[in-house]
Design a protein around this motif. Structure first.
Motif, mmCIF file in Angstrom:
data_model
loop_
_atom_site.group_PDB
_atom_site.id
_atom_site.type_symbol
_atom_site.label_atom_id
_atom_site.label_comp_id
_atom_site.label_asym_id
_atom_site.label_seq_id
_atom_site.Cartn_x
_atom_site.Cartn_y
_atom_site.Cartn_z
ATOM 1 N N ASP A 146 -4.446 5.718 2.779
ATOM 2 C CA ASP A 146 -5.001 6.143 4.061
ATOM 3 C C ASP A 146 -6.420 6.645 3.845
ATOM 4 O OD1 ASP A 146 -4.924 8.854 3.209
ATOM 5 O OD2 ASP A 146 -2.904 9.101 4.004
ATOM 6 N N GLU A 147 -7.052 7.120 4.930
ATOM 7 C CA GLU A 147 -8.453 7.511 4.838
ATOM 8 C C GLU A 147 -8.680 8.725 3.941
ATOM 9 O OE1 GLU A 147 -6.873 9.232 8.758
ATOM 10 O OE2 GLU A 147 -6.566 7.497 7.455
ATOM 11 N N ASN A 148 -7.591 9.412 3.567
ATOM 12 C CA ASN A 148 -7.709 10.565 2.669
ATOM 13 C C ASN A 148 -7.411 10.201 1.216
ATOM 14 O OD1 ASN A 148 -8.253 12.453 4.825
ATOM 15 N ND2 ASN A 148 -6.085 12.277 5.369
ATOM 16 N N THR A 149 -7.229 8.925 0.944
ATOM 17 C CA THR A 149 -6.936 8.465 -0.408
ATOM 18 C C THR A 149 -8.058 8.854 -1.373
ATOM 19 O OG1 THR A 149 -5.609 6.580 0.334
ATOM 20 C CG2 THR A 149 -6.599 6.408 -1.853
ATOM 21 N N ASP A 150 -7.687 9.372 -2.530
ATOM 22 C CA ASP A 150 -8.657 9.630 -3.591
ATOM 23 C C ASP A 150 -8.880 8.301 -4.307
ATOM 24 O OD1 ASP A 150 -10.145 10.348 -5.805
ATOM 25 O OD2 ASP A 150 -9.003 12.176 -6.211
ATOM 26 N N VAL A 151 -10.020 7.687 -4.052
ATOM 27 C CA VAL A 151 -10.275 6.346 -4.569
ATOM 28 C C VAL A 151 -10.216 6.318 -6.089
ATOM 29 C CG1 VAL A 151 -11.894 4.414 -4.558
ATOM 30 C CG2 VAL A 151 -11.690 5.873 -2.541
ATOM 31 N N ALA A 152 -10.593 7.406 -6.728
ATOM 32 C CA ALA A 152 -10.578 7.469 -8.189
ATOM 33 C C ALA A 152 -9.173 7.324 -8.752
ATOM 34 C CB ALA A 152 -11.204 8.769 -8.671
ATOM 35 N N ASP A 153 -8.162 7.597 -7.916
ATOM 36 C CA ASP A 153 -6.772 7.510 -8.382
ATOM 37 C C ASP A 153 -6.219 6.090 -8.323
ATOM 38 O OD1 ASP A 153 -6.663 10.199 -8.922
ATOM 39 O OD2 ASP A 153 -5.744 10.741 -6.998
ATOM 40 N N LEU A 154 -6.938 5.158 -7.701
ATOM 41 C CA LEU A 154 -6.445 3.783 -7.638
ATOM 42 C C LEU A 154 -6.415 3.180 -9.042
ATOM 43 C CD1 LEU A 154 -8.218 2.358 -4.461
ATOM 44 C CD2 LEU A 154 -5.828 3.015 -4.707
#
Length: 232
Positions: free
Chosen positions: A133-141
């Protein structure tokens, strides 16, 4: 192409009949059933990839079809040409990756199948979009698969899969795009750490739609580029 006549009506009628026959397996297809989608779309992709005369005619007919021209999209690093829009919601199209193309991790509103006609791209799969979602921490992908898709390769991707691509200039892919399964999809940017929703045409403003719609000159330019690459 400028100065090149559209395919004769007799050819267009025959080509529409060929498309109807080729795409019969897509009727009533469950687009959530990825193995079945792969099986049904592979023959279609192979037919257009192997019969460049057919591909040439249907793509060169796009400028003469007002509806298909309205579906053609131009971005700074990608062109999309639709050469068949089916009432059932699925489409046949070409993607032309322009110099500088890079992708952000994202999911899709639809399941699709792809066949690379020219060039290659690095393809990264990140897993399903369960918690995206829009609150996803992109670094965690977490990248779970990284592979190179090259000319002749094909695959089917479920709409819930998160993926990204980095393409060589002038890579071209043939796409069977399934009907939309949801109203929006999420795009994540690793450089900024931000993620945001993007919506389909039904929820876009007229200004947003017009901004990405290809002009007649841009469609002609895309066709000239495909001809220069000896794809049509």
């Amino acid at each position: 192409l400028p100065g090149t006549p559209h395919p004769p009506a007799t050819h267009q009628g025959k080509d529409r009949a060929v498309i109807t026959e080729l795409t019969q397996p897509l009727k009533d297809l469950d687009w959530n059933d990825t193995p079945r989608v792969e099986e049904a779309t592979t023959k279609i992709l192979n037919a257009f990839a192997d019969d460049r005369g057919l591909l040439r005619r249907v793509v060169r007919a796009v400028p003469g079809d007002e509806h298909l021209c309205e579906l053609a999209e131009h971005y700074d690093i990608l062109d999309k040409l639709v050469f068949h829009d089916d009432p059932a919601g699925w489409r046949l199209r070409l993607h032309i990756f322009l110099p500088g193309y890079f992708d952000r991790p994202h999911n899709h509103r639809w399941t699709y199948s792809s066949r690379i006609l020219r060039g290659s791209y690095q393809h990264t799969l990140y897993g399903l979009d369960d918690d995206l979602d829009e609150n996803t921490d992109v670094a965690d992908l977490q990248p779970y698969l990284v592979r190179t898709e090259k000319a002749g390769d094909g695959y089917t991707l479920h709409h819930r899969m998160i993926h990204a691509a980095v393409a060589e200039p002038h890579t071209v892919s043939l796409i069977v795009r399934g009907p939309a399964m949801k109203d929006r999809f999420l795009v994540a940017d690793r450089n900024t750490g931000k993620a945001w929703w993007q919506y389909g045409a039904a929820k876009e403003s007229k200004e947003q739609a017009a901004k990405k719609r290809m002009t007649a000159a841009q469609v002609d330019s895309a066709l000239r580029g495909l001809a220069d690459l000896q794809l049509i």
